[in-house]
Design a protein around this motif. Structure first.
Motif, PDB file in Angstrom:
ATOM      1  N   ALA A  23       0.834  -1.213   0.000  1.00 23.77           N
ATOM      2  CA  ALA A  23       0.000   0.000   0.000  1.00 23.77           C
ATOM      3  C   ALA A  23       0.865   1.258   0.000  1.00 23.77           C
ATOM      4  CB  ALA A  23      -0.942  -0.009   1.197  1.00 23.77           C
ATOM      5  N   HIS A  27       0.838   3.989  -3.068  1.00 26.57           N
ATOM      6  CA  HIS A  27       0.543   5.393  -2.797  1.00 26.57           C
ATOM      7  C   HIS A  27       1.736   6.284  -3.177  1.00 26.57           C
ATOM      8  CE1 HIS A  27      -0.992   8.999  -0.908  1.00 26.57           C
ATOM      9  NE2 HIS A  27       0.158   9.103  -0.265  1.00 26.57           N
ATOM     10  N   THR A  62      -5.280  -2.998  -5.915  1.00 28.70           N
ATOM     11  CA  THR A  62      -6.075  -2.135  -5.045  1.00 28.70           C
ATOM     12  C   THR A  62      -5.558  -2.318  -3.626  1.00 28.70           C
ATOM     13  OG1 THR A  62      -8.001  -2.372  -6.468  1.00 28.70           O
ATOM     14  CG2 THR A  62      -8.416  -1.640  -4.230  1.00 28.70           C
ATOM     15  N   PRO A  63      -5.054  -1.243  -3.001  1.00 27.65           N
ATOM     16  CA  PRO A  63      -4.469  -1.386  -1.664  1.00 27.65           C
ATOM     17  C   PRO A  63      -5.439  -1.898  -0.596  1.00 27.65           C
ATOM     18  CG  PRO A  63      -3.836   0.710  -2.636  1.00 27.65           C
ATOM     19  CD  PRO A  63      -4.872   0.105  -3.528  1.00 27.65           C
ATOM     20  N   ASP A  64      -6.693  -1.542  -0.689  1.00 24.42           N
ATOM     21  CA  ASP A  64      -7.676  -1.948   0.320  1.00 24.42           C
ATOM     22  C   ASP A  64      -8.239  -3.323  -0.028  1.00 24.42           C
ATOM     23  OD1 ASP A  64      -9.837  -2.330   2.025  1.00 24.42           O
ATOM     24  OD2 ASP A  64     -10.532  -0.258   1.851  1.00 24.42           O
ATOM     25  N   GLU A  66     -10.625  -4.921   1.119  1.00 24.22           N
ATOM     26  CA  GLU A  66     -12.093  -4.937   1.105  1.00 24.22           C
ATOM     27  C   GLU A  66     -12.655  -4.489  -0.252  1.00 24.22           C
ATOM     28  OE1 GLU A  66     -14.351  -4.725   4.221  1.00 24.22           O
ATOM     29  OE2 GLU A  66     -12.775  -5.604   5.470  1.00 24.22           O
ATOM     30  N   LEU A  67     -11.882  -3.700  -0.974  1.00 23.78           N
ATOM     31  CA  LEU A  67     -12.321  -3.193  -2.279  1.00 23.78           C
ATOM     32  C   LEU A  67     -11.740  -3.978  -3.444  1.00 23.78           C
ATOM     33  CD1 LEU A  67     -11.924   0.630  -1.570  1.00 23.78           C
ATOM     34  CD2 LEU A  67     -13.999  -0.758  -1.384  1.00 23.78           C
ATOM     35  N   ARG A  68     -10.876  -4.908  -3.146  1.00 20.05           N
ATOM     36  CA  ARG A  68     -10.166  -5.662  -4.173  1.00 20.05           C
ATOM     37  C   ARG A  68     -11.110  -6.610  -4.914  1.00 20.05           C
ATOM     38  NH1 ARG A  68      -5.186  -7.678  -1.305  1.00 20.05           N
ATOM     39  NH2 ARG A  68      -4.659  -5.480  -1.270  1.00 20.05           N
ATOM     40  N   ASP A  75      -1.274  -8.069  -2.273  1.00 27.20           N
ATOM     41  CA  ASP A  75       0.002  -7.476  -1.849  1.00 27.20           C
ATOM     42  C   ASP A  75       1.169  -8.375  -2.248  1.00 27.20           C
ATOM     43  OD1 ASP A  75      -1.686  -5.622  -0.664  1.00 27.20           O
ATOM     44  OD2 ASP A  75      -1.032  -6.031   1.386  1.00 27.20           O
TER      45      ASP A  75
END
Length: 102
Positions: A23, A27, A62-64, A66-68, A75
């Motif tokens: 993440a 970013h 996608t870092p999150d 939950e949204l992946r 990761d």
């Protein structure tokens, strides 16, 4: 080497050595890449290819969690992909100009 490019290379090194999380890498990469582009910084050759490939990897990440989406890189997959790219290109870390071999 330009300042934002140096930061990108340092971040790439930190991620492959696992001193930055996926993440943090995602970013930071986006932030430093935008900075480089807005400052008119350009890279060429092998380094440009590495940067382009990292960009494509990050588009699939996608870092999150939950949204992946199922097709998104995890990761671990991002780390493995970046490490494979580094090995394939022979990039040596900060200070390398993108053309030196291991």
């Amino acid at each position: 080497m330009t300042p934002a490019t140096a930061r990108l290379l340092s971040l790439l090194d930190s991620f492959t050595r696992e001193t930055a999380t996926a993440a943090e890498f995602a970013h930071g990469w986006r932030e430093f890449r935008r900075s480089a582009q807005s400052n008119g910084e350009r890279v060429g050759g092998k380094l440009a290819d590495i940067f382009d490939q990292v960009f494509m990897m990050l588009e699939a990440y996608t870092p999150d969690p939950e949204l992946r989406e199922p097709e998104d890189l995890t990761d671990t997959q991002l780390l493995e992909s970046v490490r494979a790219l580094v090995a394939e290109t022979g990039w040596r870390g900060p200070g390398a100009d993108g053309s030196r071999k291991r």
